[in-house]
Scaffold this motif. Structure first.
Motif, mmCIF file in Angstrom:
data_model
loop_
_atom_site.group_PDB
_atom_site.id
_atom_site.type_symbol
_atom_site.label_atom_id
_atom_site.label_comp_id
_atom_site.label_asym_id
_atom_site.label_seq_id
_atom_site.Cartn_x
_atom_site.Cartn_y
_atom_site.Cartn_z
ATOM 1 N N ASN A 6 18.488 8.404 47.438
ATOM 2 C CA ASN A 6 17.570 7.382 47.942
ATOM 3 C C ASN A 6 18.187 5.985 47.969
ATOM 4 O OD1 ASN A 6 14.660 8.573 48.369
ATOM 5 N ND2 ASN A 6 15.467 9.573 46.535
ATOM 6 N N ASN A 7 19.489 5.904 47.662
ATOM 7 C CA ASN A 7 20.213 4.626 47.699
ATOM 8 C C ASN A 7 19.599 3.555 46.795
ATOM 9 O OD1 ASN A 7 22.179 5.448 49.687
ATOM 10 N ND2 ASN A 7 20.573 5.264 51.244
ATOM 11 N N PHE A 8 19.133 3.972 45.613
ATOM 12 C CA PHE A 8 18.619 3.009 44.649
ATOM 13 C C PHE A 8 19.788 2.210 44.079
ATOM 14 C CE2 PHE A 8 14.863 6.022 43.584
ATOM 15 C CZ PHE A 8 14.165 5.537 44.682
ATOM 16 N N PRO A 9 19.556 0.950 43.671
ATOM 17 C CA PRO A 9 20.645 0.149 43.088
ATOM 18 C C PRO A 9 21.178 0.784 41.811
ATOM 19 C CG PRO A 9 18.525 -0.943 42.797
ATOM 20 C CD PRO A 9 18.295 0.185 43.750
ATOM 21 N N PHE A 10 22.482 0.678 41.614
ATOM 22 C CA PHE A 10 23.134 1.321 40.469
ATOM 23 C C PHE A 10 22.548 0.869 39.129
ATOM 24 C CE2 PHE A 10 26.669 1.671 37.367
ATOM 25 C CZ PHE A 10 26.865 3.053 37.433
ATOM 26 N N SER A 11 22.109 -0.400 39.068
ATOM 27 C CA SER A 11 21.562 -0.913 37.810
ATOM 28 C C SER A 11 20.245 -0.251 37.436
ATOM 29 C CB SER A 11 21.357 -2.433 37.902
ATOM 30 O OG SER A 11 20.504 -2.758 38.992
ATOM 31 N N SER A 12 19.590 0.435 38.384
ATOM 32 C CA SER A 12 18.315 1.089 38.087
ATOM 33 C C SER A 12 18.501 2.506 37.541
ATOM 34 C CB SER A 12 17.432 1.130 39.343
ATOM 35 O OG SER A 12 17.966 2.027 40.305
ATOM 36 N N TRP A 13 19.725 3.057 37.655
ATOM 37 C CA TRP A 13 19.940 4.423 37.166
ATOM 38 C C TRP A 13 21.329 4.623 36.560
ATOM 39 C CZ3 TRP A 13 24.074 7.027 39.282
ATOM 40 C CH2 TRP A 13 24.586 6.529 40.484
ATOM 41 N N GLY A 14 22.128 3.560 36.481
ATOM 42 C CA GLY A 14 23.521 3.696 36.034
ATOM 43 C C GLY A 14 23.690 4.351 34.689
ATOM 44 N N GLU A 15 22.742 4.082 33.756
ATOM 45 C CA GLU A 15 22.908 4.676 32.428
ATOM 46 C C GLU A 15 22.748 6.190 32.463
ATOM 47 O OE1 GLU A 15 18.576 4.960 32.480
ATOM 48 O OE2 GLU A 15 20.048 3.592 33.299
ATOM 49 N N ALA A 16 22.051 6.711 33.517
ATOM 50 C CA ALA A 16 21.899 8.165 33.645
ATOM 51 C C ALA A 16 23.252 8.829 33.850
ATOM 52 C CB ALA A 16 20.961 8.496 34.805
ATOM 53 N N LEU A 17 24.166 8.136 34.549
ATOM 54 C CA LEU A 17 25.509 8.675 34.755
ATOM 55 C C LEU A 17 26.246 8.819 33.431
ATOM 56 C CD1 LEU A 17 27.999 9.462 36.440
ATOM 57 C CD2 LEU A 17 28.464 7.011 36.740
ATOM 58 N N PHE A 18 26.203 7.765 32.603
ATOM 59 C CA PHE A 18 26.911 7.809 31.324
ATOM 60 C C PHE A 18 26.223 8.755 30.339
ATOM 61 C CE2 PHE A 18 28.183 3.815 33.260
ATOM 62 C CZ PHE A 18 29.562 3.891 33.114
ATOM 63 N N LEU A 19 24.901 8.808 30.389
ATOM 64 C CA LEU A 19 24.183 9.764 29.544
ATOM 65 C C LEU A 19 24.481 11.197 29.982
ATOM 66 C CD1 LEU A 19 20.692 8.091 29.039
ATOM 67 C CD2 LEU A 19 22.342 8.675 27.267
ATOM 68 N N MET A 20 24.635 11.403 31.281
ATOM 69 C CA MET A 20 24.983 12.724 31.782
ATOM 70 C C MET A 20 26.347 13.154 31.260
ATOM 71 S SD MET A 20 27.070 14.290 34.262
ATOM 72 C CE MET A 20 27.324 13.140 35.601
ATOM 73 N N LEU A 21 27.324 12.228 31.312
ATOM 74 C CA LEU A 21 28.657 12.528 30.801
ATOM 75 C C LEU A 21 28.619 12.818 29.306
ATOM 76 C CD1 LEU A 21 30.719 9.797 32.698
ATOM 77 C CD2 LEU A 21 30.661 12.251 33.177
ATOM 78 N N GLN A 22 27.808 12.032 28.573
ATOM 79 C CA GLN A 22 27.677 12.263 27.137
ATOM 80 C C GLN A 22 27.002 13.600 26.861
ATOM 81 O OE1 GLN A 22 26.368 9.627 23.407
ATOM 82 N NE2 GLN A 22 24.667 9.908 24.793
ATOM 83 N N THR A 23 25.959 13.896 27.634
ATOM 84 C CA THR A 23 25.176 15.118 27.394
ATOM 85 C C THR A 23 25.977 16.372 27.700
ATOM 86 O OG1 THR A 23 23.150 13.897 27.918
ATOM 87 C CG2 THR A 23 23.013 16.298 27.916
ATOM 88 N N ILE A 24 26.735 16.355 28.795
ATOM 89 C CA ILE A 24 27.529 17.542 29.117
ATOM 90 C C ILE A 24 28.646 17.734 28.096
ATOM 91 C CG2 ILE A 24 29.179 16.430 30.675
ATOM 92 C CD1 ILE A 24 28.935 18.940 32.449
ATOM 93 N N THR A 25 29.162 16.620 27.562
ATOM 94 C CA THR A 25 30.163 16.705 26.487
ATOM 95 C C THR A 25 29.550 17.309 25.238
ATOM 96 O OG1 THR A 25 31.294 14.749 27.363
ATOM 97 C CG2 THR A 25 31.828 15.403 25.113
ATOM 98 N N ILE A 26 28.303 16.905 24.941
ATOM 99 C CA ILE A 26 27.605 17.449 23.770
ATOM 100 C C ILE A 26 27.371 18.947 23.943
ATOM 101 C CG2 ILE A 26 25.426 17.404 22.485
ATOM 102 C CD1 ILE A 26 25.296 14.381 23.128
ATOM 103 N N CYS A 27 26.990 19.352 25.152
ATOM 104 C CA CYS A 27 26.802 20.785 25.424
ATOM 105 C C CYS A 27 28.070 21.566 25.096
ATOM 106 C CB CYS A 27 26.427 21.010 26.891
ATOM 107 S SG CYS A 27 24.734 20.581 27.314
#
Length: 240
Positions: free
Chosen positions: A89-110
């Motif tokens: 939906n082309n939302f600004p990165f500042s509105s969802w950017g932490e989801a990217l880093f949380l995703m990287l952290q979460t997949i690492t935790i898995c």
């Protein structure tokens, strides 16, 4: 709105460009300042998550005790849905950017949970499969309806995932290797995200997801405080 002349015009402009005060002294921020605050919150949140506190705690303890793998995987589903939906939906990165880093952290935790359970090969296969699925979701091959459905599934994924972790904590009588920093960042971040998602996207689906996420993260944060001094049985024996 009628134009004001002279000093009145300048006063009106300055008052609306900064902070407004009512006669009772109550402070109301202008839409521009609220939007700036939303962007500042967004960038601060994903920068904080970049520290990966939960990953470092697991690596330091060489154990993923107390973490529910099912809960972590459901959290990964929710984060993936938010990220893919926002990019589509082309939302600004500042509105969802932490989801990217949380995703990287979460997949690492898995992977770490599987690794410390003696399932390293299974963990590597999981990483490969997840990468492939993510590429497909971000490609033009995936219809918008599927992406929207994935985002809508965030609410049940977050609720079930957090309840599974809460049940694990209750069953164990402690929170194991759960990072207090990560838990409180998630709780505070999801609360702030209600505001930033409304200000930056205006999407009720995004805002609703963060409302539910705040309630669920609040439950885990409350458990963390309740079990603050509780330790696993084997640690209690060592202490004695």
């Amino acid at each position: 709105m009628d134009r004001l002349n002279g000093c009145s015009c300048r006063f009106f402009y300055l008052r609306n460009a900064t902070t407004n005060f009512s006669f009772s002294g109550t402070c109301f921020t202008s839409p521009a300042s609220r939007f700036s605050s939303a962007k500042a919150w967004g960038w601060a949140l994903w920068l904080a998550h970049f520290l990966l506190p939960q990953v470092f705690k697991i690596l330091g303890a060489k154990s993923a005790e107390g973490l529910s793998l099912q809960s972590v995987m459901l959290e990964l589903v929710a984060l993936t849905g938010t990220m893919v939906y926002s990019i589509t939906n082309n939302f600004p990165f500042s509105s969802w950017g932490e989801a990217l880093f949380l995703m990287l952290q979460t997949i690492t935790i898995c992977f770490l949970v599987m690794h410390y359970r003696g399932q390293t090969v299974k963990g590597v296969a999981f990483l490969a499969c997840y990468g492939l699925v993510l590429l497909v979701l971000l490609s033009p091959l995936t219809p918008l309806t599927v992406v929207t459905l994935l985002q809508a599934s965030n609410v049940p994924a977050v609720v079930v995932g957090r309840l599974l972790q809460a049940a694990t904590n209750y069953h164990n009588g402690h929170t194991g290797q759960l990072s207090a920093i990560t838990v409180f960042l998630l709780f505070g971040g999801s609360l702030a995200r209600i505001f930033t998602s409304i200000q930056e996207t205006g999407d009720p689906l995004m805002a609703g997801t963060f409302v539910v996420s705040s309630l669920c993260n609040g439950l885990i944060a409350a458990q963390l405080l309740f079990y603050w001094n509780a330790r696993p049985p084997h640690r209690q024996k060592k202490a004695e």
